[in-house]
Every structure is written in structure tokens, then in C-alpha cells.
Design a protein around this motif. Structure first.
Motif, PDB file in Angstrom:
ATOM      1  N   TRP A  98      -7.675  -4.615  -1.994  1.00 46.25           N
ATOM      2  CA  TRP A  98      -7.161  -4.835  -0.639  1.00 46.25           C
ATOM      3  C   TRP A  98      -5.935  -3.974  -0.371  1.00 46.25           C
ATOM      4  O   TRP A  98      -5.751  -3.492   0.750  1.00 46.25           O
ATOM      5  N   VAL A  99      -5.102  -3.768  -1.392  1.00 44.96           N
ATOM      6  CA  VAL A  99      -3.957  -2.874  -1.225  1.00 44.96           C
ATOM      7  C   VAL A  99      -4.438  -1.450  -0.960  1.00 44.96           C
ATOM      8  O   VAL A  99      -3.915  -0.745  -0.080  1.00 44.96           O
ATOM      9  N   ARG A 100      -5.459  -1.021  -1.695  1.00 45.55           N
ATOM     10  CA  ARG A 100      -5.991   0.333  -1.496  1.00 45.55           C
ATOM     11  C   ARG A 100      -6.668   0.492  -0.138  1.00 45.55           C
ATOM     12  O   ARG A 100      -6.843   1.625   0.341  1.00 45.55           O
TER      13      ARG A 100
ATOM     14  N   PRO B 207       0.841  -1.207   0.000  1.00 47.39           N
ATOM     15  CA  PRO B 207       0.000   0.000   0.000  1.00 47.39           C
ATOM     16  C   PRO B 207       0.870   1.249   0.000  1.00 47.39           C
ATOM     17  O   PRO B 207       2.065   1.198   0.312  1.00 47.39           O
ATOM     18  N   GLU B 208       0.278   2.354  -0.331  1.00 44.71           N
ATOM     19  CA  GLU B 208       1.006   3.617  -0.320  1.00 44.71           C
ATOM     20  C   GLU B 208       1.485   3.923   1.097  1.00 44.71           C
ATOM     21  O   GLU B 208       0.737   3.765   2.065  1.00 44.71           O
ATOM     22  N   GLY B 209       2.745   4.322   1.215  1.00 43.35           N
ATOM     23  CA  GLY B 209       3.304   4.623   2.522  1.00 43.35           C
ATOM     24  C   GLY B 209       3.425   3.404   3.410  1.00 43.35           C
ATOM     25  O   GLY B 209       3.236   3.491   4.626  1.00 43.35           O
TER      26      GLY B 209
ATOM     27  N   ARG C 268      -0.777  -4.966   2.741  1.00 41.13           N
ATOM     28  CA  ARG C 268       0.205  -5.570   1.844  1.00 41.13           C
ATOM     29  C   ARG C 268      -0.368  -6.912   1.420  1.00 41.13           C
ATOM     30  O   ARG C 268      -0.802  -7.706   2.265  1.00 41.13           O
ATOM     31  N   VAL C 269      -0.374  -7.184   0.126  1.00 43.89           N
ATOM     32  CA  VAL C 269      -0.981  -8.414  -0.383  1.00 43.89           C
ATOM     33  C   VAL C 269       0.088  -9.232  -1.095  1.00 43.89           C
ATOM     34  O   VAL C 269       0.716  -8.764  -2.048  1.00 43.89           O
ATOM     35  N   VAL C 270       0.292 -10.455  -0.622  1.00 42.55           N
ATOM     36  CA  VAL C 270       1.291 -11.363  -1.174  1.00 42.55           C
ATOM     37  C   VAL C 270       0.574 -12.602  -1.692  1.00 42.55           C
ATOM     38  O   VAL C 270      -0.195 -13.238  -0.965  1.00 42.55           O
TER      39      VAL C 270
ATOM     40  N   THR D 246      -0.190  -7.835   6.554  1.00 43.03           N
ATOM     41  CA  THR D 246       0.062  -8.561   5.308  1.00 43.03           C
ATOM     42  C   THR D 246      -0.997  -9.639   5.121  1.00 43.03           C
ATOM     43  O   THR D 246      -1.273 -10.418   6.044  1.00 43.03           O
ATOM     44  N   LEU D 247      -1.573  -9.681   3.939  1.00 40.65           N
ATOM     45  CA  LEU D 247      -2.510 -10.734   3.569  1.00 40.65           C
ATOM     46  C   LEU D 247      -1.774 -11.702   2.658  1.00 40.65           C
ATOM     47  O   LEU D 247      -1.310 -11.331   1.577  1.00 40.65           O
TER      48      LEU D 247
END
Length: 323
Positions: free
Chosen positions: A60-62, A29-31, A66-68, A39-40
Motif C-alpha cells: 500500500w505504501v508503494r 511513500p516516497e516523496g 501513508r500507512v499507519v 493516509t490509511l
């Protein structure tokens, strides 16, 4: 992050401490601040790869996560060992824990679909301390069994799983890769059209035009790298049973848990869901009316929003990361 453009996502490949190389998408995500952004870790099933989560990653990032999303062992850009024993749940969970280590993430929210649902459920048993929360989709939690049942006996009790006998047969690897277009059309069928195939005969008879030609071609390209790895998941029954003897059945008592399922999905049987509740203290579930198995696509907005909203309502007790 454009769901129609796989290259618009951030791709990585890393060798894990388990010795296996995994390809995965890693979106921040930003920042991004690991102390503030959970983290997902999203785990796909069969026959899928990271792209199955294409509609969820961006939203989800927005929302600040954090999406992994890895290609699981045997798929896409990840290693593809030949031996079925390499695909046991314990080894796959060790890979996921090692992936979190590479990412520098001590704890994460695990989200799994289909085989991925089973794997994240086992991750909660093998590595309970690494979880912030757990989401299982389409395949309910089942506890380790003290008695081993060969797949043929399982199918006698649950005839709707008859396809697993065929998948467990090594000959299916070459037959399916030789008929991959028909196989993909069959597997990603719409809810309500459920041919119970136990061989390739029905593959040749089933015809359904894909909704999106580019997406289907990407699936054919990725699955065309080999079907032996993906099918090996169905050849691990004895390995999994032997590893799990003596393993606890209850999930961690304080673990937030959500199960999402489609009411037209034959894998989400009421009896199994009822049994699973006995082992999960914080059980919650969401039924998606009229939806089938492939809910990340068929119910993409519902799945995306319900999980995001559920996470936003959670704070994991002693953990500092706000969900």
C-alpha cells in the motif's frame, strides 16, 4: 519492509491528547506529500496487533499511501489499563482521532478487521468528518442497539459466539496467558476447523503446527505481555451500550464503504450483512471464496489488491486528497 522482519518497519510511540500512549507503525511513500497521499489507518482485532497487517503495509505504501498501524489499547507497546471501561468503543475512537491529530492528518481512510472492524464502524459514527473512506473486514457493521443484551443472551440467539461468555469472564485472562501457545494455535486455525470452545479444555486438545515459526514466536512474545487488555474488549458490552444511546445508526451518506469477508468465516453471517446494508448508502462488498477469518494473511494478495484497486477508483467528492 520485510513481513518476516518486524524491525524493518518504521515504529513510533506517542502520548495522545487522551492521555494514553500508543505504539504504531508509520510508513510514508516516497516523496510523501499529505496533500496528494491519503493516509490509511489500519485497526487490528483480537488477538492481534500491528503485525497482522504486515503483508499489506509495504504494497500500500508503494501504491502511494501513508500507512499507519497502531497496536490498539491493551496490545503490544500501547498502554494496557486494567479497567474494562477504558476499552469502550467511544474511548478507542477518541484515541484514533487523537492519533490522527498527532500525525497532522485531518482525514483518513480507516480499515478494520475483526474487533477493529467494529471500532472503525463506530469511528464513522463518532467522528464522521475525519473519514475519507471506510473498509470493514470479516465483522459486518451493526447499528447501535436501543436495548442492552448481556453476552449470555446474545449467545442464546447466536450460539457460534459462545466463546465470548468465556472471554468476558475475568478468569480467562490468567488461564489463557498460562496456556498461550495452545491458545494461539486454536485462534489462528485454518478455515473449516472451528472448535466452539467455552473454556480451556479444547486448548489442550487442539494441535496444529504453525506455518511460520518466527511469526508464531513474535505473536507469543507480543501477546505474552498480557491478555487482560485484549480480553477486556469482550467485557465492554454495557459500557458501549450506555455510551451509544441516542447515537445515529446510518453512516454518512456520501461515505465510500467496502466490506470484505471470507465465505468460510462464521463471523460474517448473511443475516447481519443483509441488515447492515440498510444503514450504508454506498455499500459494496467482496466475498473471498473458501477463505476464513484471517484474510489479511490467508488471502493476503487478494485483500491487498482489492482494497488498493478500490481506493484508486475513488475520489472523495469535495475532498482534495485523491485516493
Amino acid at each position: 519492509m520485510d513481513p518476516q522482519d518486524p524491525d524493518s518497519f518504521d515504529h513510533r510511540s506517542e502520548k495522545l491528547s487522551t492521555g494514553r500512549i500508543y505504539h504504531f507503525v508509520d510508513q510514508h511513500p516516497e516523496g510523501y506529500d499529505p496533500r496528494r497521499h491519503a493516509t490509511l489507518l489500519c485497526v487490528h482485532g483480537f488477538p492481534d496487533f500491528w503485525y497482522g497487517w504486515r503483508y499489506q503495509i509495504g504494497p500500500w505504501v508503494r501504491r502511494g499511501h501513508r500507512v499507519v498501524v497502531p497496536d490498539m489499547l491493551g496490545y503490544g507497546g500501547s498502554d494496557k489499563p486494567e479497567n474494562p471501561s477504558e476499552y469502550s468503543a467511544k474511548k478507542l475512537c477518541a484515541d484514533l482521532a487523537a492519533l490522527l491529530d498527532v500525525l497532522g492528518v485531518p482525514q483518513a481512510v480507516l480499515i478494520g478487521h475483526d474487533w477493529g472492524s467494529h471500532i472503525v464502524g463506530r469511528f464513522a459514527l463518532w467522528h464522521p468528518e475525519r473519514l475519507l473512506a471506510l473498509v470493514m473486514m470479516s465483522v459486518p457493521y451493526t447499528p447501535p442497539s436501543p436495548v442492552y443484551l448481556p453476552v449470555e443472551e446474545v449467545v442464546q440467539r447466536a450460539p457460534n459466539l459462545g466463546y465470548q461468555v468465556y472471554f468476558a469472564n475475568p478468569k480467562s485472562s490468567s488461564e489463557i496467558i498460562a496456556n498461550l501457545k495452545q491458545f494461539v494455535r486454536l485462534i489462528f486455525r485454518p478455515p473449516g476447523s472451528s472448535p466452539n470452545f467455552t473454556g480451556l479444555g479444547l486448548l489442550e486438545k487442539y494441535v496444529q503446527e504453525p506455518e511460520n515459526h518466527e511469526e508464531r514466536e513474535y505473536y507469543l512474545d507480543m501477546l505474552g505481555k498480557g491478555m487482560n487488555g485484549p480480553l477486556n474488549y469482550y467485557r465492554t458490552g454495557k459500557f458501549r451500550h450506555d455510551e451509544e444511546l441516542g447515537l445515529q445508526s446510518d453512516l454518512r451518506a456520501d461515505l465510500p464503504f467496502l466490506f470484505i469477508w471470507g465465505t468460510m468465516d462464521g463471523t460474517a453471517t448473511p443475516s447481519v450483512m443483509t441488515k447492515s446494508k440498510k444503514f450504508i448508502s454506498r455499500y459494496q462488498d467482496v466475498a473471498l471464496e473458501g477463505r476464513g477469518h484471517w484474510i489479511m494473511v490467508d488471502a493476503k494478495d487478494e485483500v491487498t489488491e482489492k482494497i488498493a484497486e478500490w481506493l484508486e477508483r475513488l475520489t472523495c467528492g469535495k475532498h482534495s486528497t485523491k485516493l
